[in-house]
Design a protein around this motif. Structure first.
Motif, PDB file in Angstrom:
ATOM      1  N   LEU A 276       0.831  -1.205   0.000  1.00  4.29           N
ATOM      2  CA  LEU A 276       0.000   0.000   0.000  1.00  4.29           C
ATOM      3  C   LEU A 276       0.863   1.252   0.000  1.00  4.29           C
ATOM      4  O   LEU A 276       0.525   2.253  -0.647  1.00  4.29           O
ATOM      5  CB  LEU A 276      -0.924   0.012   1.219  1.00  4.29           C
ATOM      6  CG  LEU A 276      -1.753  -1.247   1.482  1.00  4.29           C
ATOM      7  CD1 LEU A 276      -2.726  -0.989   2.626  1.00  4.29           C
ATOM      8  CD2 LEU A 276      -2.500  -1.679   0.241  1.00  4.29           C
ATOM      9  N   LEU A 277       1.975   1.196   0.708  1.00  8.34           N
ATOM     10  CA  LEU A 277       2.891   2.339   0.732  1.00  8.34           C
ATOM     11  C   LEU A 277       3.483   2.573  -0.649  1.00  8.34           C
ATOM     12  O   LEU A 277       3.608   3.716  -1.102  1.00  8.34           O
ATOM     13  CB  LEU A 277       3.995   2.106   1.755  1.00  8.34           C
ATOM     14  CG  LEU A 277       5.005   3.245   1.947  1.00  8.34           C
ATOM     15  CD1 LEU A 277       4.293   4.520   2.371  1.00  8.34           C
ATOM     16  CD2 LEU A 277       6.067   2.851   2.966  1.00  8.34           C
ATOM     17  N   THR A 278       3.818   1.497  -1.343  1.00 13.58           N
ATOM     18  CA  THR A 278       4.344   1.652  -2.700  1.00 13.58           C
ATOM     19  C   THR A 278       3.260   2.187  -3.639  1.00 13.58           C
ATOM     20  O   THR A 278       3.551   2.978  -4.537  1.00 13.58           O
ATOM     21  CB  THR A 278       4.905   0.329  -3.247  1.00 13.58           C
ATOM     22  OG1 THR A 278       3.872  -0.657  -3.307  1.00 13.58           O
ATOM     23  CG2 THR A 278       6.025  -0.194  -2.370  1.00 13.58           C
ATOM     24  N   PHE A 279       2.000   1.758  -3.424  1.00  8.86           N
ATOM     25  CA  PHE A 279       0.904   2.327  -4.214  1.00  8.86           C
ATOM     26  C   PHE A 279       0.863   3.839  -4.022  1.00  8.86           C
ATOM     27  O   PHE A 279       0.709   4.605  -4.979  1.00  8.86           O
ATOM     28  CB  PHE A 279      -0.452   1.759  -3.781  1.00  8.86           C
ATOM     29  CG  PHE A 279      -0.646   0.288  -3.995  1.00  8.86           C
ATOM     30  CD1 PHE A 279       0.235  -0.469  -4.749  1.00  8.86           C
ATOM     31  CD2 PHE A 279      -1.736  -0.356  -3.424  1.00  8.86           C
ATOM     32  CE1 PHE A 279       0.044  -1.824  -4.944  1.00  8.86           C
ATOM     33  CE2 PHE A 279      -1.948  -1.707  -3.616  1.00  8.86           C
ATOM     34  CZ  PHE A 279      -1.059  -2.441  -4.366  1.00  8.86           C
ATOM     35  N   ALA A 280       0.964   4.266  -2.769  1.00  7.14           N
ATOM     36  CA  ALA A 280       0.851   5.685  -2.440  1.00  7.14           C
ATOM     37  C   ALA A 280       1.963   6.499  -3.082  1.00  7.14           C
ATOM     38  O   ALA A 280       1.730   7.588  -3.613  1.00  7.14           O
ATOM     39  CB  ALA A 280       0.881   5.868  -0.919  1.00  7.14           C
ATOM     40  N   VAL A 281       3.176   5.972  -3.058  1.00  2.00           N
ATOM     41  CA  VAL A 281       4.328   6.705  -3.584  1.00  2.00           C
ATOM     42  C   VAL A 281       4.320   6.736  -5.109  1.00  2.00           C
ATOM     43  O   VAL A 281       4.610   7.767  -5.728  1.00  2.00           O
ATOM     44  CB  VAL A 281       5.635   6.078  -3.066  1.00  2.00           C
ATOM     45  CG1 VAL A 281       6.848   6.700  -3.757  1.00  2.00           C
ATOM     46  CG2 VAL A 281       5.746   6.247  -1.550  1.00  2.00           C
ATOM     47  N   PHE A 282       3.959   5.616  -5.730  1.00  2.00           N
ATOM     48  CA  PHE A 282       4.143   5.468  -7.165  1.00  2.00           C
ATOM     49  C   PHE A 282       2.920   5.834  -7.998  1.00  2.00           C
ATOM     50  O   PHE A 282       3.058   6.223  -9.167  1.00  2.00           O
ATOM     51  CB  PHE A 282       4.567   4.023  -7.475  1.00  2.00           C
ATOM     52  CG  PHE A 282       5.022   3.784  -8.881  1.00  2.00           C
ATOM     53  CD1 PHE A 282       6.046   4.537  -9.434  1.00  2.00           C
ATOM     54  CD2 PHE A 282       4.423   2.806  -9.659  1.00  2.00           C
ATOM     55  CE1 PHE A 282       6.485   4.321 -10.731  1.00  2.00           C
ATOM     56  CE2 PHE A 282       4.846   2.579 -10.965  1.00  2.00           C
ATOM     57  CZ  PHE A 282       5.881   3.340 -11.499  1.00  2.00           C
ATOM     58  N   SER A 283       1.727   5.733  -7.433  1.00  2.00           N
ATOM     59  CA  SER A 283       0.509   5.950  -8.219  1.00  2.00           C
ATOM     60  C   SER A 283       0.458   7.294  -8.940  1.00  2.00           C
ATOM     61  O   SER A 283       0.042   7.351 -10.106  1.00  2.00           O
ATOM     62  CB  SER A 283      -0.730   5.790  -7.322  1.00  2.00           C
ATOM     63  OG  SER A 283      -0.888   4.450  -6.917  1.00  2.00           O
TER      64      SER A 283
END
Length: 403
Positions: free
Chosen positions: A69-76
């Motif tokens: 979820l953290l990677t979703f937040a950073v990369f989206s």
């Protein structure tokens, strides 16, 4: 053969080619969707096993669940920009290959690979999460609701089956949980192969059409309401995905049966995901669905707190509610956008901020349990969050477009 007959034959051939391409596109979209949930849902039923194997605390286990979820937040937010440069099809294709690599790395018994692989698969899934609504808005403008239903059902079915089979497979496969998780790379490689014609085919049409004059949705109140609804829905969903089996374990239900309860919860979510887009598309607005689904979740969480012995009932209620709220969050990306660019921009914004907030869910839930040695306070926090979600649904469900 006469010229007229030749023309008719050529048109028939063109129609067959167009139909074949459309069928292949739909198959590709569904296979991409099939890879957006399983790599995440497979972890929850095995979380206690992974904790013991890797020596993780409850907080660290929560971080492992929250890391995608953290990677979703950073990369989206970066995904629409990348897609405008290289094309939605090619970026999706690369993401599928990266997903297979990430799944394999997560299963390698080397120090740090569990975390590195989880980050890589999170980055890969973020691409599909953002671009699928934009693809539907561009390629199926008159069929957004049924296509959203199809792809959300595919996500749900695969995620549910994978979570239900995770523990049994870990028990019979050599390598245990590592092999059970690593085997999902095969599905990503199948999708990679089927999507190849989209990535390597015609690039004549625009990468991402832009009709709206709005450069960004970040100044729109409606966009923020959609984002809040997305974030709060994800906050609750990933807590349940990560910790529902553990809560059931502490109430006397075996690890394997807890996994099957999580499967039931997700299957019911899939059922609602199939029906809700078709119903929502015929309604004047979606406020009743968005708020009603949230309040149904609240009822399930209250039940888990005061009467945990009725676990099957709460799994049913939470499953139905999660299906309603999840598919509405996806549908809002297209219903509240004017074009494919707007859908990708709104999706990127909502998933960035929403998943950044949702990242705290599994970690906070696990940490509160460590602190209190009880599930009561964590569940109360979850109830507060879903109550706010119900309020946000009144705004996000309005029949308006982000401008």
């Amino acid at each position: 053969m006469s010229a007229g007959a030749s023309t008719i034959s050529d048109r028939a051939a063109d129609t067959r080619v167009t139909t074949a391409r459309r069928v292949l596109l739909i198959a590709g979209i569904l296979l991409v969707a099939a890879n957006l949930r399983g790599a995440l849902t497979s972890v929850g039923p095995l979380l206690e096993t992974i904790r013991r194997s890797e020596g993780l605390s409850a907080g660290q286990a929560g971080l492992l669940s929250a890391l995608p979820l953290l990677t979703f937040a950073v990369f989206s937010p970066q995904v629409p920009r990348l897609a405008r440069r290289v094309g939605m099809e090619r970026l999706t294709w690369c993401a599928l290959l990266a997903l297979a690599v990430g799944i394999v790395l997560r299963s390698v018994p080397l120090s740090g690979m569990l975390w590195l692989g989880t980050i890589l698969l999170g980055l890969s899934i973020a691409v599909g999460n953002v671009l699928l609504p934009a693809l539907l808005k561009r390629d199926f403008p008159d069929r957004v609701a049924p296509m959203t239903s199809l792809y959300s059902v595919t996500m749900g079915v695969v995620g549910a089956v994978v979570s239900g089979l995770a523990v049994p497979l870990a028990g019979v496969l050599p390598g245990g949980w590592r092999t059970a998780l690593g085997s999902l790379a095969g599905l990503a490689l199948i999708a990679f192969a089927i999507w190849a014609p989209q990535a390597l085919g015609r690039q004549a049409r625009p990468v991402m059409e832009r009709v709206s004059t709005t450069r960004t949705p970040w100044r729109s109140a409606l966009a923020w309401q959609v984002t809040a609804y997305m974030g709060l829905q994800s906050f609750g969903f990933y807590i349940v995905l990560s910790w529902f089996p553990a809560i059931m374990n502490d109430n006397g239900i075996s690890e394997e049966n807890s996994g099957w309860l999580l499967l039931l919860l997700q299957v019911l979510g899939v059922t609602m995901s199939a029906a809700i887009p078709l119903v929502a598309n015929k309604m004047r607005d979606q406020r009743l669905l968005a708020t009603g689904g949230s309040l149904l979740s609240l009822a399930g969480y209250v039940g888990m707190l005061i009467a945990p012995e009725f676990a099957v009932l709460w799994a049913i209620i939470v499953g139905l509610a999660s299906g309603i709220c999840f598919v509405l969050a996806l549908l809002f990306f297209t219903l509240r956008a004017a074009d494919s660019y707007g859908a990708a921009a709104l999706s990127g914004m909502a998933q960035s901020i929403g998943y950044l907030f949702a990242t705290t869910g599994p970690v906070l839930f696990g940490a509160l349990h460590d602190w209190t040695h009880s599930w009561s306070l964590p569940l109360i926090v979850l109830m507060v969050a879903v109550s706010v979600q119900a309020a946000m649904g009144l705004g996000a469900g309005r029949n308006l477009t982000v401008h």
